[in-house]
Design an enzyme around this catalytic site. Structure first.
Site, PDB file in Angstrom:
ATOM      1  N   ASP A  47      -6.079  -6.984   4.682  1.00  0.00           N
ATOM      2  CA  ASP A  47      -7.235  -6.356   4.029  1.00  0.00           C
ATOM      3  C   ASP A  47      -8.181  -7.434   3.521  1.00  0.00           C
ATOM      4  O   ASP A  47      -9.389  -7.412   3.766  1.00  0.00           O
ATOM      5  CB  ASP A  47      -6.747  -5.483   2.864  1.00  0.00           C
ATOM      6  CG  ASP A  47      -7.901  -4.850   2.096  1.00  0.00           C
ATOM      7  OD1 ASP A  47      -8.826  -4.317   2.740  1.00  0.00           O
ATOM      8  OD2 ASP A  47      -7.885  -4.912   0.849  1.00  0.00           O
ATOM      9  N   ASP A  66     -11.937  -8.948   5.345  1.00  0.00           N
ATOM     10  CA  ASP A  66     -13.226  -8.973   4.628  1.00  0.00           C
ATOM     11  C   ASP A  66     -13.813 -10.377   4.639  1.00  0.00           C
ATOM     12  O   ASP A  66     -15.012 -10.575   4.838  1.00  0.00           O
ATOM     13  CB  ASP A  66     -13.052  -8.528   3.164  1.00  0.00           C
ATOM     14  CG  ASP A  66     -13.392  -7.057   2.971  1.00  0.00           C
ATOM     15  OD1 ASP A  66     -13.245  -6.295   3.948  1.00  0.00           O
ATOM     16  OD2 ASP A  66     -13.802  -6.674   1.859  1.00  0.00           O
ATOM     17  N   LYS A 110       3.366 -15.353   2.595  1.00  0.00           N
ATOM     18  CA  LYS A 110       3.532 -16.152   1.378  1.00  0.00           C
ATOM     19  C   LYS A 110       5.028 -16.446   1.257  1.00  0.00           C
ATOM     20  O   LYS A 110       5.684 -16.122   0.254  1.00  0.00           O
ATOM     21  CB  LYS A 110       2.974 -15.368   0.175  1.00  0.00           C
ATOM     22  CG  LYS A 110       2.905 -16.159  -1.122  1.00  0.00           C
ATOM     23  CD  LYS A 110       1.785 -17.190  -1.143  1.00  0.00           C
ATOM     24  CE  LYS A 110       1.880 -18.041  -2.411  1.00  0.00           C
ATOM     25  NZ  LYS A 110       0.908 -19.156  -2.423  1.00  0.00           N
ATOM     26  N   ASP A 168      -2.910 -18.269   0.908  1.00  0.00           N
ATOM     27  CA  ASP A 168      -3.945 -19.013   0.174  1.00  0.00           C
ATOM     28  C   ASP A 168      -4.579 -20.067   1.075  1.00  0.00           C
ATOM     29  O   ASP A 168      -5.803 -20.229   1.109  1.00  0.00           O
ATOM     30  CB  ASP A 168      -3.380 -19.629  -1.119  1.00  0.00           C
ATOM     31  CG  ASP A 168      -2.059 -20.365  -0.921  1.00  0.00           C
ATOM     32  OD1 ASP A 168      -1.474 -20.280   0.175  1.00  0.00           O
ATOM     33  OD2 ASP A 168      -1.608 -21.030  -1.880  1.00  0.00           O
ATOM     34  N   TYR A 222       0.827  -1.209   0.000  1.00  0.00           N
ATOM     35  CA  TYR A 222       0.000   0.000   0.000  1.00  0.00           C
ATOM     36  C   TYR A 222       0.862   1.261   0.000  1.00  0.00           C
ATOM     37  O   TYR A 222       0.438   2.307  -0.469  1.00  0.00           O
ATOM     38  CB  TYR A 222      -0.897   0.039   1.238  1.00  0.00           C
ATOM     39  CG  TYR A 222      -2.201  -0.692   1.119  1.00  0.00           C
ATOM     40  CD1 TYR A 222      -2.232  -2.044   0.810  1.00  0.00           C
ATOM     41  CD2 TYR A 222      -3.408  -0.036   1.330  1.00  0.00           C
ATOM     42  CE1 TYR A 222      -3.426  -2.723   0.722  1.00  0.00           C
ATOM     43  CE2 TYR A 222      -4.612  -0.708   1.237  1.00  0.00           C
ATOM     44  CZ  TYR A 222      -4.609  -2.053   0.932  1.00  0.00           C
ATOM     45  OH  TYR A 222      -5.801  -2.717   0.857  1.00  0.00           O
TER      46      TYR A 222
HETATM   47  C1  IPM Z   1     -10.226  -1.169   4.237  1.00  0.00           C
HETATM   48  C2  IPM Z   1     -10.529  -0.693   2.860  1.00  0.00           C
HETATM   49  C3  IPM Z   1      -9.405   0.232   2.423  1.00  0.00           C
HETATM   50  C4  IPM Z   1      -8.126  -0.569   2.413  1.00  0.00           C
HETATM   51  C5  IPM Z   1      -9.609   0.924   1.078  1.00  0.00           C
HETATM   52  C6  IPM Z   1     -10.951   1.639   1.011  1.00  0.00           C
HETATM   53  C7  IPM Z   1      -8.498   1.863   0.757  1.00  0.00           C
HETATM   54  O1  IPM Z   1     -10.688  -1.750   1.989  1.00  0.00           O
HETATM   55  O2  IPM Z   1     -10.118  -0.345   5.151  1.00  0.00           O
HETATM   56  O3  IPM Z   1     -10.126  -2.382   4.400  1.00  0.00           O
HETATM   57  O4  IPM Z   1      -7.835  -1.275   1.461  1.00  0.00           O
HETATM   58  O5  IPM Z   1      -7.402  -0.490   3.409  1.00  0.00           O
HETATM   59 MG    MG Z   2     -10.702  -3.655   2.942  1.00  0.00          MG
END
Ligand code: IPM
Ligand code: MG
Length: 360
Positions: free
Chosen positions: A248, A252, A192, A224, A143
């Site tokens: 990240d 999710d 990884k 993975d 990032y």
């Molecule tokens: C998160 C989001 C952000 C990230 C994006 C919106 C930049 O997905 O906070 O997880 O990737 O960190």
């Molecule tokens: Mg995210």
């Protein structure tokens, strides 16, 4: 009486609606536990672009640095999607993480008993609960690494660099080990290392740090495999430690396993006490302004704020207990509604938590 300064970044979409409810709950806990909160509003994301031309005005950074904690609603929306990368609302988010040096992102993924049916996994896999903490590195890796575009033999190319120093890995690893110590003392570090050099450094460093935490059981998974294990057998996890991009993705996935994204809070922390707290869901422009958004993730983010930045652990416990009570009472916003429950809007949900705080 103790007095705390909290900067509010209400943001875009449903951001302002859910932050308003969280503020109500925070004020109520202040009354109950004997502290006062002073608020200041700051702009970030789409609303900042509209007002100032940039997603993260310097003034916002300065205000945040002067406060005890920052509460963020959500940023982004279709209106700003076609701007160049550095002017998009998301750039505000990355910018503030960097500017406030918030390298540690804590993302709990938890299933609340009354919401068990929202978990998409079969009962024999999930049992009656899930409680995972993802610790994501937040100010390094791909990032923030070197990126660019170039022409190679007349063909356009682009690159982003996964780059970590051992010091960066060490400090996030320590956060994860400490978190594991306060929970079930199990830590899974994700990398990884079979392919990436940065992951090999990651793993070596985590192993070195683990010597200081002999009471925490450490294992390693490739990303993975970790993604697979998270749906195959999520109960094996207590704390997951991951780089910026792997964290990240896994956070999710973990939120989806928990089933209700409207319930999940997060904390972003640095070396000091200052932290930024936000729900993990987005700005949901499709339901913005309709009064139906679920404010519970933001309210639970306030609980994290009380715990990590304001040292008001009792107040944090009270908020979490109040949220559980509201769920047990069958009160639901539309996103978590199931038959037989009472469907309410954003404001009523905030009020219900405030009322429950009287009783916990
Ligand atoms: C998160 C989001 C952000 C990230 C994006 C919106 C930049 O997905 O906070 O997880 O990737 O960190
Ligand atoms: Mg995210």
């Amino acid at each position: 009486m103790k007095n705390y300064k909290v900067t509010l970044i209400r943001g875009d979409g449903i951001g302002p609606e859910i932050v308003a409810e969280a503020v109500k709950v925070l004020d109520k806990t202040g009354e109950k536990f004997g502290f006062k909160v002073e608020y200041a509003d700051a702009l970030m994301g789409g609303c900042a672009i509209d007002a100032t031309g940039v997603p993260l005005p310097q003034e916002t950074i300065d205000m945040c640095l002067k406060s005890d904690a920052v509460l963020l609603g959500a940023v982004g929306g279709a209106k700003w999607d076609n701007l160049p990368g550095h002017l998009r609302p998301e750039a505000g988010l990355l910018g503030i993480r960097g500017a406030l040096k918030l390298f540690a992102n804590l993302r709990p993924a938890k299933i609340y008993g009354p919401l068990k049916s929202a978990c998409p996994l079969r009962e024999e896999i999930i049992g009656d609960s899930m409680d995972i903490m993802v610790v994501r590195e937040l100010t390094g890796g791909i990032y923030f690494g070197k990126r660019g575009r170039e022409m190679v033999d007349g063909v356009e190319a682009a690159y982003d660099t996964e780059y970590y120093t051992a010091a960066e890995v060490e400090r996030i690893a320590r956060v994860a080990f400490e978190a594991a110590r306060k929970r079930n003392r199990r830590l899974c570090s994700v990398d990884k290392a079979n392919v990436l050099e940065s992951s090999r450094l990651w793993r070596e460093t985590v192993i070195r740090v683990s010597k200081d935490y002999p009471d925490v059981e450490l294992n390693h998974l490739y990303i993975d495999n970790a993604a697979m294990q998270l749906v195959r057998n999520p109960k094996q996890f207590d704390v997951i430690l991951a780089s910026n991009i792997f964290g990240d993705i896994l956070s999710d996935e973990a939120s989806q396993v928990a089933g209700s994204i409207g319930m999940l809070a997060s904390a972003s922390l640095g070396e000091g006490k200052l932290g930024l707290y936000e729900p993990i869901h987005g700005s949901a422009p499709d339901i913005a302004g309709k009064g139906v958004a679920n404010p519970l993730a933001t309210i639970l983010s306030v609980a994290m704020m009380l715990r990590y930045s304001l040292d008001e652990a009792e107040a944090a416990d009270a908020i979490e207990a109040a949220v559980e009570k509201v769920l047990e009472d069958g009160i639901r916003t539309p996103d978590i509604y199931t038959e037989g429950c009472k469907k309410v809007g954003t404001v009523d949900m905030g009020d219900a938590v405030v009322a429950a705080l009287e009783k916990v």
